[in-house]
Write a protein that holds these residues in place. Structure first.
Motif, PDB file in Angstrom:
ATOM      1  N   ILE A  68      48.259  34.327  33.049  1.00  0.00           N
ATOM      2  CA  ILE A  68      47.531  33.762  34.188  1.00  0.00           C
ATOM      3  C   ILE A  68      46.732  32.547  33.709  1.00  0.00           C
ATOM      4  CG2 ILE A  68      45.848  34.235  36.013  1.00  0.00           C
ATOM      5  CD1 ILE A  68      48.368  36.002  36.180  1.00  0.00           C
ATOM      6  N   ARG A  69      46.826  31.453  34.437  1.00  0.00           N
ATOM      7  CA  ARG A  69      46.067  30.251  34.076  1.00  0.00           C
ATOM      8  C   ARG A  69      44.589  30.460  34.377  1.00  0.00           C
ATOM      9  NH1 ARG A  69      49.256  25.652  37.083  1.00  0.00           N
ATOM     10  NH2 ARG A  69      47.390  26.030  38.266  1.00  0.00           N
ATOM     11  N   GLN A  70      43.742  29.849  33.555  1.00  0.00           N
ATOM     12  CA  GLN A  70      42.299  30.062  33.652  1.00  0.00           C
ATOM     13  C   GLN A  70      41.696  29.811  35.035  1.00  0.00           C
ATOM     14  OE1 GLN A  70      40.174  28.198  30.421  1.00  0.00           O
ATOM     15  NE2 GLN A  70      40.138  30.143  29.345  1.00  0.00           N
ATOM     16  N   PRO A  71      42.079  28.752  35.746  1.00  0.00           N
ATOM     17  CA  PRO A  71      41.458  28.544  37.062  1.00  0.00           C
ATOM     18  C   PRO A  71      41.733  29.672  38.061  1.00  0.00           C
ATOM     19  CG  PRO A  71      42.539  26.544  36.335  1.00  0.00           C
ATOM     20  CD  PRO A  71      42.925  27.629  35.375  1.00  0.00           C
ATOM     21  N   LEU A  72      42.803  30.438  37.849  1.00  0.00           N
ATOM     22  CA  LEU A  72      43.155  31.515  38.777  1.00  0.00           C
ATOM     23  C   LEU A  72      42.508  32.853  38.417  1.00  0.00           C
ATOM     24  CD1 LEU A  72      46.948  30.760  39.171  1.00  0.00           C
ATOM     25  CD2 LEU A  72      45.080  30.108  40.693  1.00  0.00           C
ATOM     26  N   ILE A  73      41.993  32.967  37.208  1.00  0.00           N
ATOM     27  CA  ILE A  73      41.470  34.248  36.734  1.00  0.00           C
ATOM     28  C   ILE A  73      40.351  34.800  37.616  1.00  0.00           C
ATOM     29  CG2 ILE A  73      40.233  35.360  34.835  1.00  0.00           C
ATOM     30  CD1 ILE A  73      42.113  33.883  32.936  1.00  0.00           C
ATOM     31  N   PRO A  74      39.318  34.030  37.973  1.00  0.00           N
ATOM     32  CA  PRO A  74      38.266  34.609  38.825  1.00  0.00           C
ATOM     33  C   PRO A  74      38.788  35.109  40.167  1.00  0.00           C
ATOM     34  CG  PRO A  74      37.515  32.552  37.871  1.00  0.00           C
ATOM     35  CD  PRO A  74      38.978  32.665  37.559  1.00  0.00           C
ATOM     36  N   ILE A  75      39.694  34.359  40.768  1.00  0.00           N
ATOM     37  CA  ILE A  75      40.243  34.754  42.071  1.00  0.00           C
ATOM     38  C   ILE A  75      41.024  36.051  41.948  1.00  0.00           C
ATOM     39  CG2 ILE A  75      41.863  34.085  43.892  1.00  0.00           C
ATOM     40  CD1 ILE A  75      41.151  31.134  43.079  1.00  0.00           C
ATOM     41  N   LEU A  76      41.892  36.112  40.946  1.00  0.00           N
ATOM     42  CA  LEU A  76      42.698  37.321  40.751  1.00  0.00           C
ATOM     43  C   LEU A  76      41.851  38.517  40.343  1.00  0.00           C
ATOM     44  CD1 LEU A  76      45.918  35.974  39.044  1.00  0.00           C
ATOM     45  CD2 LEU A  76      45.693  36.988  41.303  1.00  0.00           C
TER      46      LEU A  76
END
Length: 95
Positions: free
Chosen positions: A34-42
């Motif tokens: 998972i790419r870092q910008p998507l981690i908080p959302i996921l």
């Protein structure tokens, strides 16, 4: 996504107290990639049924106002944030 959620829940149930980075690292593993910008959302969406039971601490104080931007900033800064999982039920409620 199902396997990813299982891994996150396994980590939470194994360690009721721990570092927030442990959850981030599960998402960053090459297995999931998972790419870092998507981690908080996921992270929030995959743990939506646990999110109300997670307290996040920094410097011994609870982080009250936790937004997606704040969570992403924590990830970028590699802050030492700690989580505590509290199972709030009516049995241990003050009401």
């Amino acid at each position: 996504m199902r396997e990813l959620r299982k891994q996150l829940i396994k980590e939470i149930e194994k360690n009721k107290e721990g570092e927030l980075a442990a959850l981030f690292n599960i998402l960053k593993e090459s297995k999931f990639g998972i790419r870092q910008p998507l981690i908080p959302i996921l992270l929030v969406s995959l743990l939506k049924d646990y999110w109300d039971h997670i307290l996040i601490y920094k410097n011994g104080m609870v982080v009250n106002d936790l937004t997606g931007n704040a969570l992403y900033g924590m990830l970028q800064a590699q802050m030492n944030m700690f989580i505590i999982i509290i199972n709030l039920t009516t049995k241990n409620s003050f009401l």
